[in-house]
Design a protein around this motif. Structure first.
Motif, PDB file in Angstrom:
ATOM      1  N   ASP A 138       0.828  -1.216   0.000  1.00  0.00           N
ATOM      2  CA  ASP A 138       0.000   0.000   0.000  1.00  0.00           C
ATOM      3  C   ASP A 138       0.857   1.258   0.000  1.00  0.00           C
ATOM      4  OD1 ASP A 138      -2.271  -1.566   0.077  1.00  0.00           O
ATOM      5  OD2 ASP A 138      -2.498  -1.442   2.248  1.00  0.00           O
ATOM      6  N   ARG A 139       2.014   1.186   0.646  1.00  0.00           N
ATOM      7  CA  ARG A 139       2.904   2.347   0.730  1.00  0.00           C
ATOM      8  C   ARG A 139       3.883   2.412  -0.421  1.00  0.00           C
ATOM      9  NH1 ARG A 139       3.164   0.706   6.333  1.00  0.00           N
ATOM     10  NH2 ARG A 139       5.283  -0.117   6.013  1.00  0.00           N
ATOM     11  N   GLY A 140       3.827   1.441  -1.300  1.00  0.00           N
ATOM     12  CA  GLY A 140       4.732   1.437  -2.445  1.00  0.00           C
ATOM     13  C   GLY A 140       6.135   0.973  -2.112  1.00  0.00           C
ATOM     14  N   GLU A 141       6.302   0.305  -0.984  1.00  0.00           N
ATOM     15  CA  GLU A 141       7.618  -0.211  -0.595  1.00  0.00           C
ATOM     16  C   GLU A 141       7.783  -1.620  -1.171  1.00  0.00           C
ATOM     17  OE1 GLU A 141       8.718   0.470   3.566  1.00  0.00           O
ATOM     18  OE2 GLU A 141       6.960   1.776   3.731  1.00  0.00           O
ATOM     19  N   PHE A 142       7.892  -1.676  -2.486  1.00  0.00           N
ATOM     20  CA  PHE A 142       7.840  -2.960  -3.186  1.00  0.00           C
ATOM     21  C   PHE A 142       9.058  -3.840  -2.907  1.00  0.00           C
ATOM     22  CE2 PHE A 142       5.309  -0.025  -5.881  1.00  0.00           C
ATOM     23  CZ  PHE A 142       4.085  -0.622  -5.678  1.00  0.00           C
ATOM     24  N   ARG A 143      10.238  -3.238  -2.840  1.00  0.00           N
ATOM     25  CA  ARG A 143      11.432  -4.051  -2.591  1.00  0.00           C
ATOM     26  C   ARG A 143      11.362  -4.696  -1.218  1.00  0.00           C
ATOM     27  NH1 ARG A 143      14.160  -7.240  -5.018  1.00  0.00           N
ATOM     28  NH2 ARG A 143      14.227  -5.742  -6.738  1.00  0.00           N
ATOM     29  N   LYS A 144      10.948  -3.947  -0.215  1.00  0.00           N
ATOM     30  CA  LYS A 144      10.832  -4.506   1.130  1.00  0.00           C
ATOM     31  C   LYS A 144       9.736  -5.570   1.165  1.00  0.00           C
ATOM     32  CE  LYS A 144      11.455  -1.727   4.552  1.00  0.00           C
ATOM     33  NZ  LYS A 144      11.255  -0.683   5.611  1.00  0.00           N
ATOM     34  N   ALA A 145       8.670  -5.354   0.403  1.00  0.00           N
ATOM     35  CA  ALA A 145       7.596  -6.349   0.347  1.00  0.00           C
ATOM     36  C   ALA A 145       8.098  -7.649  -0.270  1.00  0.00           C
ATOM     37  CB  ALA A 145       6.416  -5.808  -0.449  1.00  0.00           C
ATOM     38  N   ILE A 146       8.968  -7.535  -1.253  1.00  0.00           N
ATOM     39  CA  ILE A 146       9.509  -8.727  -1.920  1.00  0.00           C
ATOM     40  C   ILE A 146      10.464  -9.490  -1.007  1.00  0.00           C
ATOM     41  CG2 ILE A 146      11.049  -9.513  -3.768  1.00  0.00           C
ATOM     42  CD1 ILE A 146       9.876  -7.234  -5.482  1.00  0.00           C
ATOM     43  N   ASP A 147      11.419  -8.764  -0.425  1.00  0.00           N
ATOM     44  CA  ASP A 147      12.489  -9.415   0.341  1.00  0.00           C
ATOM     45  C   ASP A 147      12.150  -9.642   1.803  1.00  0.00           C
ATOM     46  OD1 ASP A 147      14.048  -9.451  -1.942  1.00  0.00           O
ATOM     47  OD2 ASP A 147      14.944  -7.487  -1.514  1.00  0.00           O
ATOM     48  N   GLY A 148      11.200  -8.865   2.344  1.00  0.00           N
ATOM     49  CA  GLY A 148      10.874  -8.979   3.749  1.00  0.00           C
ATOM     50  C   GLY A 148      11.887  -8.265   4.623  1.00  0.00           C
ATOM     51  N   THR A 149      11.776  -8.495   5.910  1.00  0.00           N
ATOM     52  CA  THR A 149      12.684  -7.884   6.878  1.00  0.00           C
ATOM     53  C   THR A 149      13.220  -8.973   7.792  1.00  0.00           C
ATOM     54  OG1 THR A 149      10.924  -7.483   8.506  1.00  0.00           O
ATOM     55  CG2 THR A 149      11.273  -5.784   6.824  1.00  0.00           C
ATOM     56  N   SER A 150      14.061  -8.580   8.720  1.00  0.00           N
ATOM     57  CA  SER A 150      14.588  -9.558   9.677  1.00  0.00           C
ATOM     58  C   SER A 150      13.482 -10.139  10.548  1.00  0.00           C
ATOM     59  CB  SER A 150      15.654  -8.895  10.557  1.00  0.00           C
ATOM     60  OG  SER A 150      15.103  -7.775  11.248  1.00  0.00           O
ATOM     61  N   ALA A 151      12.413  -9.353  10.710  1.00  0.00           N
ATOM     62  CA  ALA A 151      11.316  -9.797  11.578  1.00  0.00           C
ATOM     63  C   ALA A 151      10.230 -10.554  10.821  1.00  0.00           C
ATOM     64  CB  ALA A 151      10.703  -8.604  12.300  1.00  0.00           C
ATOM     65  N   ASN A 152      10.016 -10.209   9.556  1.00  0.00           N
ATOM     66  CA  ASN A 152       8.913 -10.795   8.800  1.00  0.00           C
ATOM     67  C   ASN A 152       9.345 -11.205   7.402  1.00  0.00           C
ATOM     68  OD1 ASN A 152       6.648 -10.219  10.745  1.00  0.00           O
ATOM     69  ND2 ASN A 152       7.350  -8.125  10.396  1.00  0.00           N
ATOM     70  N   PRO A 153       8.860 -12.358   6.912  1.00  0.00           N
ATOM     71  CA  PRO A 153       9.210 -12.793   5.559  1.00  0.00           C
ATOM     72  C   PRO A 153       8.520 -11.933   4.515  1.00  0.00           C
ATOM     73  CG  PRO A 153       7.551 -14.238   6.487  1.00  0.00           C
ATOM     74  CD  PRO A 153       7.961 -13.303   7.585  1.00  0.00           C
TER      75      PRO A 153
END
Length: 227
Positions: A74-89
């Motif tokens: 929704d926020r357009g953070e597509f790269r983070k959505a693809i790769d995830g974070t240390s806390a969430n896939p």
């Protein structure tokens, strides 16, 4: 998901497919229906009860993980959505681990959309080609996604064919018309003017009152040099 957002003020040569808006709408529209189907199957019992219960649990896990990723999209953070974070896939991980569930398939579709939104049509195309959907409108959305990728890579003939297949697969009439418009646009871009003309006329005749018909009529006026 659904409709592509198209600016009526633009000519068919200027209008480009936006798979992100279109497919995201389809995903959100049918996600609950697909999950409900999984739950219904899980209640069927019989010799497959263990497998179905496992699938139900996997679906619940996948759905929860996907709900965490959704705000990033929704926020357009597509790269983070693809790769995830240390806390969430991210979508890539969810798609790979839960590919057999409804939410896993949705993750794949959203993953392809995210690649497309990042200007990586080759990566998006590879994901689209691996997606299988039972729902006809969702399956059509996947085909439309491949068409959008081919168009982005200037492979207009392939894009036109993919959008044509999407129109045939879709059950929703508005979608059928919209996909045919995109098919005609790409035939025009590929130099097949007569084929584009034929499709624009078909859309006007078969889908009167639709956005697709309005866009097609505008295209016909522009191609004839009139207003």
């Amino acid at each position: 998901m659904t409709q592509m957002q198209t600016d009526p003020s633009k000519s068919p040569e200027q209008v480009k497919p936006d798979a992100t808006d279109n497919l995201l709408y389809i995903v959100l529209k049918y996600k609950n229906a697909l999950i409900a189907l999984v739950v219904l199957l899980a209640a069927a019992g019989g010799g497959t009860a263990f497998w179905l219960n496992h699938q139900k649990a996997a679906e619940q896990e996948a759905s929860l993980k996907l709900s965490v990723v959704a705000p990033l999209l929704d926020r357009g953070e597509f790269r983070k959505a693809i790769d995830g974070t240390s806390a969430n896939p991210g979508l890539k991980s969810i798609s790979g681990k839960y590919g057999g569930t409804a939410s896993g398939k949705m993750s794949s579709l959203l993953l392809a959309n995210a690649y497309y939104a990042l200007g990586q049509p080759d990566s998006a195309l590879a994901v689209y080609k691996g997606i299988s959907m039972e729902n006809r409108d969702l399956a059509a959305a996947v085909l439309a996604g491949t068409g959008a990728c081919h168009a982005e890579m200037k492979q207009y003939a392939k894009a036109a064919a993919a959008y044509g297949d999407a129109s045939e697969k879709a059950e929703n009439k508005a979608l059928k018309a919209q996909y045919l418009v995109s098919s005609a646009d790409n035939y025009l871009d590929s130099g097949k003017r007569e084929k584009a003309l034929e499709l624009y006329k078909k859309i006007v005749a078969d889908y009167p009152g639709s956005t697709g018909a309005a866009l097609s009529q505008r295209a016909l006026w522009q191609m004839s040099g009139s207003r």
